[in-house]
Structure formats: C-alpha cells, structure tokens
Write an enzyme that holds these catalytic residues in place. Structure first.
Site, short mmCIF file in Angstrom:
data_model
loop_
_atom_site.label_atom_id
_atom_site.label_comp_id
_atom_site.label_asym_id
_atom_site.label_seq_id
_atom_site.Cartn_x
_atom_site.Cartn_y
_atom_site.Cartn_z
N LYS A 66 -5.92 7.95 3.00
CA LYS A 66 -5.32 8.85 4.00
C LYS A 66 -6.41 9.67 4.67
O LYS A 66 -7.35 10.12 4.00
CB LYS A 66 -4.30 9.76 3.29
CG LYS A 66 -3.46 10.62 4.23
CD LYS A 66 -2.40 11.39 3.43
CE LYS A 66 -1.52 12.27 4.31
NZ LYS A 66 -0.48 12.96 3.53
N SER A 141 4.08 12.65 5.09
CA SER A 141 3.03 12.52 6.08
C SER A 141 2.06 11.37 5.78
O SER A 141 1.26 11.02 6.62
CB SER A 141 2.23 13.82 6.16
OG SER A 141 1.63 14.09 4.91
N SER A 165 5.14 14.08 0.52
CA SER A 165 4.43 13.26 1.51
C SER A 165 3.94 11.91 1.00
O SER A 165 3.51 11.08 1.79
CB SER A 165 3.25 14.03 2.10
OG SER A 165 3.73 15.04 2.93
#
Ligand SMILES: [Zn+2]
Lengths: 466, 487
Positions: A66, A141, A165
């Site tokens: 990420k 996210s 997330s």
C-alpha cells in the site's frame, strides 16, 4: 505457487514477469507505481538463492505494498497530490522483514488519500475498481491491495487498517484480510493516520498465506515504542488444529440493520456450518456498539489532524506562493489535500480545540473504554466473535461519495475492534444475488491471532476450499 | 522601585539535558556541528518515522526532580502541542502537558548571602525545536534557512511560582540552578550555547497584594546579564506605565541586547490554541519505585548545602565557599587537602590561587588536574610547618607539573629549615583574613605593610623575631596574588 518455485518448476523471473504483465493489462488501477526493473533484478537474485537452497520463507512471491508504507528509494505518495513526488529514504519495518524473506515488491498499491475513505475513490491517481464488477468500488482504504490480490496481480499485499481499511476491502473483493492486534506489527514506516488505531495487515487469497505473511512481519521493533515483545508464533501450524470445542460469540448488535438480509443470512449460514465442525455458538451483547462509529471518527480525525500537520507545504508537495508564512501554509495545503482529507483535518482540529476537547475528544476516549469493557466481558464467555465484516457488499461507484456520513457507516462493524486494538480478520463466506463476495469477520482476544486464523480457516473449509 | 510597589517575577527555565543522543532518536546532541548534519527520519519528522523514548533523558530529569524535592509522576506520559512553524518539522512538539514528570518542589538559593527559597510548579520533559537562521554570512537578506540539528534535543522545562521580587533575585536563582544542574551532571548549563534559556513573566503590584496582576512575558533570555538587565528595564517600564495611570497590557516581549531595550514580539490577544492531544506513539513509560530509590540514594550533596557546610566546618568566608562549590570536583579537592593539612585557610588560598591559576593555564578542569590532592596536601604540610616558604612551595608545584616527579622526591632533595612553624601559619591566617587588603597592597598601597606586621606580631607569642616576620611577610606578599580575583 510457493512449492512450484521451490521445486524450480517455475522461476521467480517468470512469476514476476507474468504478474507484471497482468498488472500492465489490468483495468483495475490497483497500482500507483510499479517498478519492473527493480522487481526483475530482485527476482534474478532470488532465483540464484533458491538454486543454492538459501532462499527465505517468501522466496519469489510477488507482493504489493500500500502506498502509505515506505519502500526505500521508492515513492510513498499516500495517493495524495501533496506527496506525489516524495521518495522514502527508509524501509518500513514490515517491508524490510518481507524483503529479508525474499518476497519481491512489484509495486505500490492505490488507496484512498492518506487512507481516509471506505471506497477507494478519493485517490489523487483515480479510483480503484472492483475486480468482480468494474462499476463497483473495491472498498477502502487499502483498495489497490485488495483488488490486486483478488485479481491475482500479486500473491499478497500489505494494507493498513485504521477502522477497517484492510478488512472492508477484503470483504468487497472476496479475499482474506487481517488486522493484527495493535502492537503486533511495527508501524515504523507506515505514514500515520490515526496512530492509536493504525495497524499494518496482510491481504491474501487464503488464510494459510495470511498466517505466513503475519509470521514474517510480526514482532518487536526497537524503532516502534508501541510494538509488542510477545513471541511470534508459527501461525500456519495453528490452522491444522481445527475449531472443535471453540466457543464463538454472535453479537446481536451486528446482525440487524444496517446489515443487509443477504449479508446476515450468509454469515448465519456459515455459523451453522462452523457448529457442524464442532464449535459452539453463543448469543452475546456488545451494548455500546451504537457509539462506536462516532467514537471512531472523533478519535481518528483528531489524530489525523495532528499527524498530517507535518505536510505543511514547506517540505512536501509543490509550495504555493503567498505573501507570508501563514498564507503559504494555507495555500499549499488547500491545493495539496483532497476534500475528504480536508474534512477530517477540520473535524480533528475542532474536536481538539480548547473549547471542545472535553465535549468530544475526551468523551470519545471514555466511550472507547466502555466499548473495550464490552469486549472484555464477552471474552469471558467466548473465545472469539463472528460478525459480518461490512453491512453490505460492494456498492456502486459514486454512490456514497455525495454524503460522507453514509460512507462512514461502511465501517460500522470494523471500527470497534480497531478502537480496542483487537485482532480481526475478514474471510469470504458467500456471495450475494449479484455474485458479489460477502465477508465474515472474526474478532479475537488481544494477541490471539491464532484463534482468529483457525476460525477463518474453518470458514474456508466449510466453503469447500482446500 | 516606586514606593509601595513590588515586582512579581516567575521564570520558565529550559535546560538541555546532558545526554549523548536526542530524546526520541539516536542522533547526536553535540554542539557546533554543521547545519542539518545531526538528523534522521525521526527528528526530521519524516512520514512513517516514530519516536522512541531515551531512558537516559528520563533518568536525568528524575535526578533533577529528586534533588528539588518534587513529586515524581510514576507514569511518564507525553502529549502533542500543535503549532505550525518552519523549524518544527512534525507540526507538533512532543512535551508533557497533563502530567509533568516532576511536580512541586522548591529551590533554595542566596541573594548576596541572604537565604531565599522559591516554590516550583513543575519540571517537565520535552523536545527542542530547530533553529531558523537569518543572521549568518551565507543567508541572503530575504531568506530564512532552517537548521534542524536541535530538533529532538532533550529539554527539561522548570517553571517557578511567581515568587521572585527583583531582577537580582531572579538572576541569583538561575545562577544557583545552574550550579545545581552541573553538580548533578544533569546539564552543562552553558547559556551561551543555549543549554539553559529563560523566559520570564513580570508584573507590578501594590506590595502584598494577593494576585500577580497583568504580566508580560519576556522570551529567550540567554545570559544572566541579559536576564537581570531585561527584567530591570521591564520593571521600570511597567512602573512608568502605572505612574501615568495606564494599565500594563498582556504582551510577549523579547530582549534586544544591542539596544538594551525590550521589544514587542506579539500581543497576547493572538494567544494560540495548541490543541494538546495525547501522544499515541509513546505508551506511558512506567517508572519503577526501585529506580527512583536508587537515584535518590545516589544524589550528591547539593552545592548550596555544601557551601554552607564549608563555611561552618572550615570557617571559610561566603564568597570563597561559593567559589569552591561552583564545581563539585573543586570542592572535593579542597576538602581532601584541607583535611590532610588541617589549616583550611591555607588550603583555600592555594585552591583559589595557585591551583586555579595553573589549571586555567593548562586548560584543564580540577577533575583533570595533574597533581592529586594527596600530593598537594604533602606540599602544604611543609608550608604549614614552616619547612617550606610559600614561594618555594609554588616552585615545587611547578616542577611537579613540569616533570611529573612525585612530591616526596622533590621535598627530600630540598635543603631544610626555615623559620619556626607557627610564623608561617599565622602569616597565612592574617593574609587570608584580610584578603582585600592584600590585593590593595599589591596594587600599590605599600603603607599596609606595617598593618600586616602588627597583626602577625599580635597573634604570635612574645618571643617572635620581628626581623624574621618582616622577611617572611615580604616574601609572601611579593609572590603572585593568592586569589583569582586579583588576577
Ligand atoms: Zn534523529
């Protein structure tokens, strides 16, 4: 995949090449940046080590990271215009540990800007799409990480979970996503959003793989004061123990609207199968659940407003010219941050301001304690809790961005575990009428990732996965 | 001070702790490095970097707190103080807000010999910010450069109650605090290097009024002289404002040393909301009782207490005792010599005279002085007993330092017998008691010689030989001055 690599039936270079090709042709926009040369160079080196039988536990496996987790010498953008050109000078501890075990980082995955969002739509680099239906969101996210794993663009990916997330996008994309206990995995090198909630977690296709990645990235880190000194276990071995005799809690508050009937039914059906596998189910109550979302948003926005202060426009991002120092700060931040980030910074500043601290932030911390007490009482009766991960399956793009409050409700079942620092996993447990994946969440006692993974593995077995 | 008014002063003193590394990372705290060379991701506040508390810094802060009689908070907790400033890379400063490590306590000090005591509010740990650079050769007129070497340097902020009533008192307080910090090894206290900085709150009120009244704050006073001058100027200004029937307004001021005047930095109306919040990256560090007890037992005798004991036990005058206790190794050395020789005045004269001077010439501290206390004591025993003249003893000392030969060798190789023991001792005593007159004599008041003769003769039994006394005195007074003030 691992055994093929180790038996040298395929080479790392081949695997990495195939993944890179998939990524290049992908319509998902799951990656913010990919570095083929770097990945292939590393793949060659790992091939050599495999030949000499000196390869690490993750030899040759392709990983996505990420883009709020640092990889040295690589951009860390947090999907923000503000950090679009920022190159990290040091590895996150989790990344360093993956590389030490010969995993190969292919790229940095897309996300909601600064990890704020539940749909993957707030990225400066455009939204990520759901591999099961391109018109739907992948969840957020850690959107890119979940989508990339679901589409087999990488073997596994690191995400970060602040209020859900990792788990919520795992649920929407039909993959396994684990948020470890707070402190289990070092946060060093993760760009902070809500520091008391943030945790790095793996997204994988199987619970086995998830356990393996956890084993590699977990453990004490001298650079991280909140990281735990508890021993790291061989969680893969735990999985074989089955769930016979485990007591599973079914919190009533998580099986009512806003959870859709389809989601509730799928989780209940799976619970019945787990009983068949030897577990017991007990109805329990977590009475303060209703306050969790509000408590979460007060806490995380307060911490975010503080953590994002360093992006003041002096050191990162393009500085906007203005008359004086204060105006420069304002102009640069106005330009650099997207609307969701601005909304949260403002909210956070408000709840921390001298006149409102007692009414909001301080009160939220008290409620947080009450929620933790709910869980502590529940864990006197049961070994873990089983709930839906998200109230619905993946929703259509653009549907919830209009009203942020409806978006915040996507986190209603994941935020409590975050507020209490508990380990929680999302594992696929079925599909809705549109064929979209439904996620089941297992929440465990602090540092009891073992039980959480065992139950998740039992869900896989119940669904007929090997 | 105008009739019926008194000044009310409270101080906030920032002290840099004497650690090798910073408060939350391993970077060096050494002074004088090139800008931005002692930095890492943590002190630069780079995205993803996290603080880890330096145990040594906590230990030094505890040591100070225990010496000042503070209550110790057994959970060392931190908060974030948020504000935007170019030399604050994280956008917040990590400090202690809800629970300072050390609470309450008091500090004793003396104002020109009169004992005073001030209560403390608290002492808390915090990290320093960086430095904005304007006035350097390499900085253009319209530029501000930022040096982040100081970011994360460990500080203790000591906050007093507003109980000081004159600029002189404030300066004496800080001077004593600095002696204490050095004695404890908590800080080097070097104001010119920024290791010790003061902010002062000042107001004027009718004598004995219950509250402090409207105060101004003077920032960044970086020498004792600046502190005393700035306070005197500000007190005078406030008295004048009051005299014109106007009210003093709430302002933040800074001291302009060049102009010897205070200047307004900002009006307090702009008072910032620092939006304090708990620091989530640092879990509360529990301080075990055992550790506190161990540190408490290891506390040395504090400088003021020691100064008073030296006066009492050795009969030293206050200024000399103060001088000797300014550095605990100096006092240690003195006590060792004084005990061995049995004539404290003689030891004191040598410590503040020949020894101090030689150490200065050699650029060493007393702790590193090449002649051990035991050797100096052997030498002074000879002086005490009259076996060696003062002058000759000084030569022996120089030879010892130059050649490294042991004192016994040098003494043995010298001829014997000078005057009777008492004469030398009495001369030392007289010169010690009248040290001001001695410097006067050396500055040219030769008529004082008769006075010295008279004093010595008066203290000696009647069989004393005036010729011998005259010769000895002349020799003694011709030598280099015995106290450093005469230098
Ligand atoms: Zn540093």
């Amino acid at each position: 995949m691992r055994s093929l690599l180790l038996r040298r039936e395929v080479s790392c270079v081949e695997v990495v090449g195939a993944c890179l090709q998939r990524i290049a042709q992908s319509p998902l926009n799951a990656f913010v940046s990919v570095c083929p040369e770097r990945a292939l160079r590393q793949a060659c080196a790992v091939d050599e080590r495999i030949a000499r039988h000196r390869a690490g536990m993750l030899a040759g496996l392709a990983i996505g990271v990420k883009d709020n987790i640092n990889v040295r010498g690589w951009k860390t953008t947090c999907a923000s215009r503000h950090l679009a050109d920022y190159v990290a000078p040091f590895h996150a501890t989790a990344v360093r540990r993956l590389l030490r075990q010969d995993a190969i980082v292919l790229g940095k995955t897309n996300m909601d800007e600064f990890a704020m969002g539940s749909s993957g739509e707030s990225s400066h680099f455009g939204p990520t799409r759901n591999p099961h239906c391109l018109e739907r969101v992948p969840g957020g996210s850690s959107s890119g990480s979940a989508a990339a794993v679901a589409a087999r663009e990488v073997w596994a990916a690191l995400g970060s979970d602040t209020g859900g997330s990792v788990r919520q996008p795992a649920s929407f994309c039909g993959v396994v996503g684990l948020k470890p206990t707070y402190g289990r995995v070092s946060r060093y090198g993760l760009v902070a959003f809500g520091s008391s909630l943030d945790q790095i977690g793996p997204l994988t296709l199987s619970v086995q793989d998830c356990a393996l990645v956890l084993q590699v990235i977990a453990g004490h880190d001298p650079h991280e004061a909140t990281s735990s000194r508890l021993p790291v276990l061989d969680w893969q071995r735990e999985l074989d123990r089955g769930i016979s005799g485990l007591r599973l809690g079914r919190p009533a508050e998580y099986f009512q609207p806003p959870a859709s009937a389809e989601v509730r039914d799928a989780v209940d059906a799976t619970l019945a199968q787990l009983v068949g596998a030897g577990a017991g189910v007990e109805e329990i109550s977590l009475p303060h659940t209703d306050y969790a979302v509000a408590t979460y948003y007060v806490t995380c926005t307060a911490e975010a407003s503080s953590n994002l202060a360093r992006f003041d426009g002096m050191r990162y991002g393009a500085r906007s010219a203005a008359n004086d120092l204060d105006e420069t700060y304002v102009a640069t931040r106005t330009l650099g941050f997207g609307p969701e980030v601005k909304r949260r910074i403002l909210l956070g500043c408000f709840v921390l301001s001298a006149g409102h601290y007692q009414a909001y932030y301080d009160k939220a911390q008290r409620v947080r304690t009450l929620i933790a007490q709910d869980f502590a009482r529940a864990f006197e009766k049961v070994d873990c809790l089983v709930t839906p991960t998200a109230p619905t399956t993946a929703f259509r793009m653009g549907k919830r961005t209009v009203n942020p409050l409806t978006m915040y409700l996507s986190d209603v079942y994941t935020v409590s575990a975050s507020l209490c620092g508990l380990p929680a996993i999302s594992v696929p447990c079925g599909r809705d009428a549109n064929g979209l994946p439904i996620g089941l969440q297992v929440i465990g006692k602090p540092f009891d990732e073992g039980t959480v993974l065992r139950v998740a593995r039992a869900v896989e077995i119940a669904r007929g996965q090997r | 001070m105008a009739e019926g008014l008194e000044a009310v002063i409270g101080l906030e003193v920032h002290v840099q702790l004497l650690t090798a590394s910073k408060l939350f990372c391993g970077c060096s705290t050494a002074f004088g490095a090139a800008p931005n060379t002692q930095v890492c991701p943590v002190c630069l506040g780079l995205p993803g970097a996290l603080p880890v508390l330096n145990r040594r810094a906590v230990e030094l802060a505890l040591r100070l707190g225990l010496a000042l009689g503070c209550e110790i908070d057994r959970h060392c907790r931190f908060a974030r103080k948020q504000y935007f400033y170019p030399d604050l890379p994280k956008g917040y400063q990590i400090t202690q807000f809800w629970a300072p490590l050390c609470c309450g306590g008091r500090m004793e000090f003396e104002v020109d010999g009169t004992p005073r005591s001030v209560r403390l509010r608290h002492a808390h740990l915090e990290e320093d910010a960086g430095r904005s650079v304007h006035a350097e050769a390499y900085v253009a007129e319209d530029e501000t450069l930022v040096d982040l070497n100081r970011c994360g340097v460990p500080l203790v902020e000591i906050v007093t109650e507003p109980e000081l009533h004159s600029p002189r008192e404030a300066a004496c307080f800080v001077a004593e605090l600095r002696r204490l910090l050095r004695c404890l090894g908590v800080s080097d206290g070097q104001m010119e290097r920024g290791s010790l900085r003061c902010d002062a709150n000042v107001s004027i009120r009718p004598k004995g009024a219950p509250d402090q009244g409207v105060a101004t704050e003077i920032k960044n006073l970086n020498s004792l002289r600046a502190l005393e001058r700035a306070l005197a100027t500000e007190v005078a200004r406030q008295v004048a404002v009051r005299g014109q029937g106007e009210a003093v307004s709430h302002q933040t001021l800074c001291w302009d040393a060049a102009a010897q005047a205070v200047a307004v930095m900002r009006d307090k109306e702009y008072a910032h909301d620092y939006r304090y919040s708990p620091e989530p990256d640092l879990p509360p560090a529990c301080i075990p009782e055992r550790w506190i007890e161990k540190l408490r037992r290891a506390l040395p005798e504090l400088p003021l207490a020691r100064k008073r004991r030296l006066e009492r036990e050795y009969g030293l005058p206050p200024e000399r005792a103060y001088l000797l206790t300014d550095d605990s190794s100096l006092a240690d050395y003195f006590e060792a010599v004084a005990k061995a020789v049995g004539v404290p005045q003689l030891a004191c004269n040598w410590m503040t005279g020949a020894v101090a001077r030689t150490a200065k010439q050699l650029h060493v501290s007393i702790a590193e002085f090449p002649v051990p206390a035991s050797s100096l004591a052997k030498l002074l025993v000879e002086v005490r007993d009259g076996a060696l003249s003062d002058h000759a003893a000084r030569q022996v000392l120089s030879t010892m330092i130059a050649t490294g030969r042991p004192v016994e060798d040098l003494l043995a190789s010298r001829g014997t017998s000078l005057p009777r023991p008492e004469v030398g001792r009495v001369i030392e005593e007289v010169l010690f008691q009248h040290s001001t007159l001695v410097s006067g004599y050396r500055q040219g008041k030769k008529q004082l010689f008769g006075f010295f003769i008279g004093e010595v003769m008066r203290k000696l039994p009647d069989e004393a030989d005036p010729q011998e006394v005259r010769a000895l005195l002349q020799e003694r007074l011709a030598g280099p001055p015995a106290d450093p003030e005469g230098d």
